[in-house]
Motif scaffolding. Sequence first.
Motif, PDB file in Angstrom:
ATOM      1  N   MET A   1       0.853  -1.193   0.000  1.00 58.89           N
ATOM      2  CA  MET A   1       0.000   0.000   0.000  1.00 58.89           C
ATOM      3  C   MET A   1       0.892   1.247   0.000  1.00 58.89           C
ATOM      4  N   ARG A   2       0.653   2.140  -0.955  1.00 56.48           N
ATOM      5  CA  ARG A   2       1.456   3.362  -0.996  1.00 56.48           C
ATOM      6  C   ARG A   2       0.662   4.491  -1.645  1.00 56.48           C
ATOM      7  N   PHE A   3       1.179   5.727  -1.485  1.00 58.83           N
ATOM      8  CA  PHE A   3       0.569   6.865  -2.172  1.00 58.83           C
ATOM      9  C   PHE A   3       1.303   7.081  -3.482  1.00 58.83           C
ATOM     10  N   LEU A   4       0.549   7.490  -4.510  1.00 59.31           N
ATOM     11  CA  LEU A   4       1.127   7.840  -5.807  1.00 59.31           C
ATOM     12  C   LEU A   4       0.635   9.230  -6.161  1.00 59.31           C
ATOM     13  N   CYS A   5       1.537  10.104  -6.567  1.00 61.97           N
ATOM     14  CA  CYS A   5       1.099  11.443  -6.960  1.00 61.97           C
ATOM     15  C   CYS A   5       0.231  11.332  -8.220  1.00 61.97           C
ATOM     16  N   SER A   6      -0.916  12.002  -8.192  1.00 70.73           N
ATOM     17  CA  SER A   6      -1.822  11.885  -9.343  1.00 70.73           C
ATOM     18  C   SER A   6      -1.332  12.706 -10.537  1.00 70.73           C
ATOM     19  N   LEU A   7      -0.320  13.563 -10.314  1.00 67.22           N
ATOM     20  CA  LEU A   7       0.198  14.334 -11.450  1.00 67.22           C
ATOM     21  C   LEU A   7       1.496  13.740 -12.004  1.00 67.22           C
ATOM     22  N   CYS A   8       2.500  13.457 -11.099  1.00 68.62           N
ATOM     23  CA  CYS A   8       3.811  13.025 -11.619  1.00 68.62           C
ATOM     24  C   CYS A   8       4.137  11.566 -11.293  1.00 68.62           C
ATOM     25  N   GLN A   9       3.193  10.879 -10.613  1.00 72.70           N
ATOM     26  CA  GLN A   9       3.352   9.438 -10.299  1.00 72.70           C
ATOM     27  C   GLN A   9       4.447   9.145  -9.278  1.00 72.70           C
ATOM     28  N   LYS A  10       5.026  10.170  -8.644  1.00 73.37           N
ATOM     29  CA  LYS A  10       6.043   9.902  -7.611  1.00 73.37           C
ATOM     30  C   LYS A  10       5.404   9.115  -6.465  1.00 73.37           C
ATOM     31  N   GLU A  11       6.174   8.167  -5.899  1.00 75.77           N
ATOM     32  CA  GLU A  11       5.644   7.318  -4.829  1.00 75.77           C
ATOM     33  C   GLU A  11       5.974   7.859  -3.455  1.00 75.77           C
ATOM     34  N   TYR A  12       5.080   7.695  -2.508  1.00 75.14           N
ATOM     35  CA  TYR A  12       5.320   8.063  -1.103  1.00 75.14           C
ATOM     36  C   TYR A  12       4.796   6.927  -0.238  1.00 75.14           C
ATOM     37  N   PRO A  13       5.435   6.673   0.920  1.00 78.81           N
ATOM     38  CA  PRO A  13       4.851   5.676   1.835  1.00 78.81           C
ATOM     39  C   PRO A  13       3.574   6.263   2.470  1.00 78.81           C
ATOM     40  N   VAL A  14       2.632   5.428   2.831  1.00 82.06           N
ATOM     41  CA  VAL A  14       1.402   5.976   3.423  1.00 82.06           C
ATOM     42  C   VAL A  14       1.663   6.591   4.801  1.00 82.06           C
ATOM     43  N   GLU A  15       2.850   6.313   5.368  1.00 85.12           N
ATOM     44  CA  GLU A  15       3.204   6.898   6.672  1.00 85.12           C
ATOM     45  C   GLU A  15       3.660   8.353   6.533  1.00 85.12           C
ATOM     46  N   THR A  16       3.794   8.862   5.313  1.00 86.90           N
ATOM     47  CA  THR A  16       4.317  10.213   5.116  1.00 86.90           C
ATOM     48  C   THR A  16       3.498  11.253   5.869  1.00 86.90           C
ATOM     49  N   ARG A  17       4.181  12.326   6.319  1.00 85.17           N
ATOM     50  CA  ARG A  17       3.450  13.445   6.931  1.00 85.17           C
ATOM     51  C   ARG A  17       3.152  14.521   5.898  1.00 85.17           C
ATOM     52  N   GLU A  18       3.661  14.353   4.663  1.00 84.97           N
ATOM     53  CA  GLU A  18       3.324  15.293   3.581  1.00 84.97           C
ATOM     54  C   GLU A  18       1.880  15.011   3.177  1.00 84.97           C
ATOM     55  N   LEU A  29      -4.343   6.547  -3.768  1.00 88.49           N
ATOM     56  CA  LEU A  29      -3.900   5.373  -3.021  1.00 88.49           C
ATOM     57  C   LEU A  29      -3.674   4.223  -3.993  1.00 88.49           C
ATOM     58  N   ALA A  30      -2.466   3.629  -3.944  1.00 87.25           N
ATOM     59  CA  ALA A  30      -2.206   2.439  -4.762  1.00 87.25           C
ATOM     60  C   ALA A  30      -2.299   1.231  -3.829  1.00 87.25           C
ATOM     61  N   ALA A 187      -5.532  15.949   8.487  1.00 86.84           N
ATOM     62  CA  ALA A 187      -6.581  14.944   8.240  1.00 86.84           C
ATOM     63  C   ALA A 187      -7.590  15.543   7.255  1.00 86.84           C
ATOM     64  N   SER A 188      -7.117  15.814   6.055  1.00 89.55           N
ATOM     65  CA  SER A 188      -7.934  16.541   5.085  1.00 89.55           C
ATOM     66  C   SER A 188      -8.838  15.615   4.297  1.00 89.55           C
ATOM     67  N   HIS A 189     -10.128  15.947   4.266  1.00 89.84           N
ATOM     68  CA  HIS A 189     -11.043  15.092   3.494  1.00 89.84           C
ATOM     69  C   HIS A 189     -10.842  15.299   1.995  1.00 89.84           C
ATOM     70  N   ASN A 190     -10.174  16.376   1.611  1.00 89.60           N
ATOM     71  CA  ASN A 190      -9.959  16.619   0.185  1.00 89.60           C
ATOM     72  C   ASN A 190      -8.612  16.101  -0.316  1.00 89.60           C
ATOM     73  N   TRP A 191      -7.594  16.176   0.520  1.00 87.13           N
ATOM     74  CA  TRP A 191      -6.265  15.727   0.091  1.00 87.13           C
ATOM     75  C   TRP A 191      -5.991  14.267   0.427  1.00 87.13           C
ATOM     76  N   ASN A 192      -6.516  13.786   1.569  1.00 92.80           N
ATOM     77  CA  ASN A 192      -6.095  12.471   2.051  1.00 92.80           C
ATOM     78  C   ASN A 192      -6.862  11.320   1.363  1.00 92.80           C
ATOM     79  N   PRO A 193      -6.142  10.428   0.666  1.00 93.87           N
ATOM     80  CA  PRO A 193      -6.821   9.346  -0.068  1.00 93.87           C
ATOM     81  C   PRO A 193      -7.597   8.374   0.830  1.00 93.87           C
ATOM     82  N   PHE A 194      -7.260   8.312   2.129  1.00 95.84           N
ATOM     83  CA  PHE A 194      -8.004   7.384   2.979  1.00 95.84           C
ATOM     84  C   PHE A 194      -9.441   7.863   3.202  1.00 95.84           C
ATOM     85  N   PHE A 195      -9.654   9.171   3.123  1.00 97.96           N
ATOM     86  CA  PHE A 195     -11.026   9.675   3.213  1.00 97.96           C
ATOM     87  C   PHE A 195     -11.822   9.192   1.987  1.00 97.96           C
ATOM     88  N   LEU A 196     -11.200   9.317   0.818  1.00 95.27           N
ATOM     89  CA  LEU A 196     -11.871   8.858  -0.414  1.00 95.27           C
ATOM     90  C   LEU A 196     -12.132   7.353  -0.378  1.00 95.27           C
TER      91      LEU A 196
END
Length: 377
Positions: A1-18, A29-30, A187-196
């Motif tokens: 499970m990881r985050f993927l940027c929807s624009l440039c596809q860069k990967e981030y761990p879901v633990e990121t604080r960004e 969310l991938a 804990a943004s409902h618009n930015w955070n993929p876990f809300f979606l």
Amino acid sequence: MRFLCSLCQKEYPVETREFRCSCGGPFDLAWVPGGLSVSSLRDREPTLWRYREWIPVLEEDCIVSLREGFTPLVRYSYKGFRRLFLKLDYLCPTGSYKDRGASVLVSKLKELGIRRCVADSSGNAGAAIAAYAARAKIECTVYCPAHTSEGKLVQIRAYGAHLVKVPGTRADTAKAVQEETRRLYYASHNWNPFFLAGMKTLAFELGEQMGWQVPDAAVCPVGYGGIYLGLYLGFKELLNQGILKKMPRLIGVQSEAVSPLYQAFSREAIDVAPVPSRETLAEGIACVHPIRGRKILEIARETGGTFQIVSEEEILDGWRSLAQEGIYVEPTSAVVIKAIDGLEKKGLLNHDETIVLILTGIGLKATDTLGQYLRAV
Ligand SMILES: Cc1ncc(COP(=O)(O)O)c(C=O)c1O
Ligand SMILES: [Zn+2]
């Protein structure tokens, strides 16, 4: 499970604080959900957690739930529409559909060991996140526009969250919270993929409640697009799993006073530009620049959907029609009623189709505005 940027596809761990990519893009969310046989649903509890395998929370004892979801789907007779259904999602524990996203996001925060968070909101998401954070014993701060309905502000404070009222528009509130996101988990409902990921359960439920036959069209209010994107992601997953055979047309409704998606779609634009706006009774969708706007437009094109706008007068007319049938929603929810009249006139919906309207927030949230309106008529 990881985050993927929807624009440039860069990967981030879901633990990121960004909360977004270094390029400014929102994360997707991938994750590949587990298999779930729909026949096993018969014996499960009537909450959104019945779709457990399709929800990206791994630790069972981190689930933070108030038995949200599995809201009623009822028939509604309106003008010549023969197969019209209302999804009463305002009957979630805090009085809005935001509980779907909040339950999943706060469960994930618990799993990630987050102890303090901040959110910004037009009111309902703030109330939902405050409620679930209270249940999870996570400290919560909520930024809201100062003019937000009193019902929502009182609710946020009642749950024990710190409330910060920001003068100006919803966009000013989104700007004001940025500083806090350096200190606290956003804990943004618009930015955070876990809300979606929580919002997807709306599509799962509609599928199940309609006997795994999809409606021809689903119509919902759209501000930042949480419901719209959630419906898409959920229906897409059901298609991928071979459970459904087609995707409904996804139709978003905006207030004429704040209509960036409607305007961009009408111009056949690829992206959404910020637009001038006026005050509107539909405070929950007063968003001038949805951050996932490009994706929302893509979905409308892919599903054969569209956008419709309604005037302030139409919002109140729609609200009154619903109330006269015993359905008490807040003005933001009521936008869908008159929208279907407009869509039918344009030939974009027809009376024989199966159509679902999503009702998102309870009327008690907006007692101040609605009381003033009733005194004036
Ligand atoms: C009652 C209600 N309906 C609809 C919406 C629109 O949701 P979204 O911004 O996810 O499109 C909101 C958002 O706050 C809301 O409060
Ligand atoms: Zn990026």
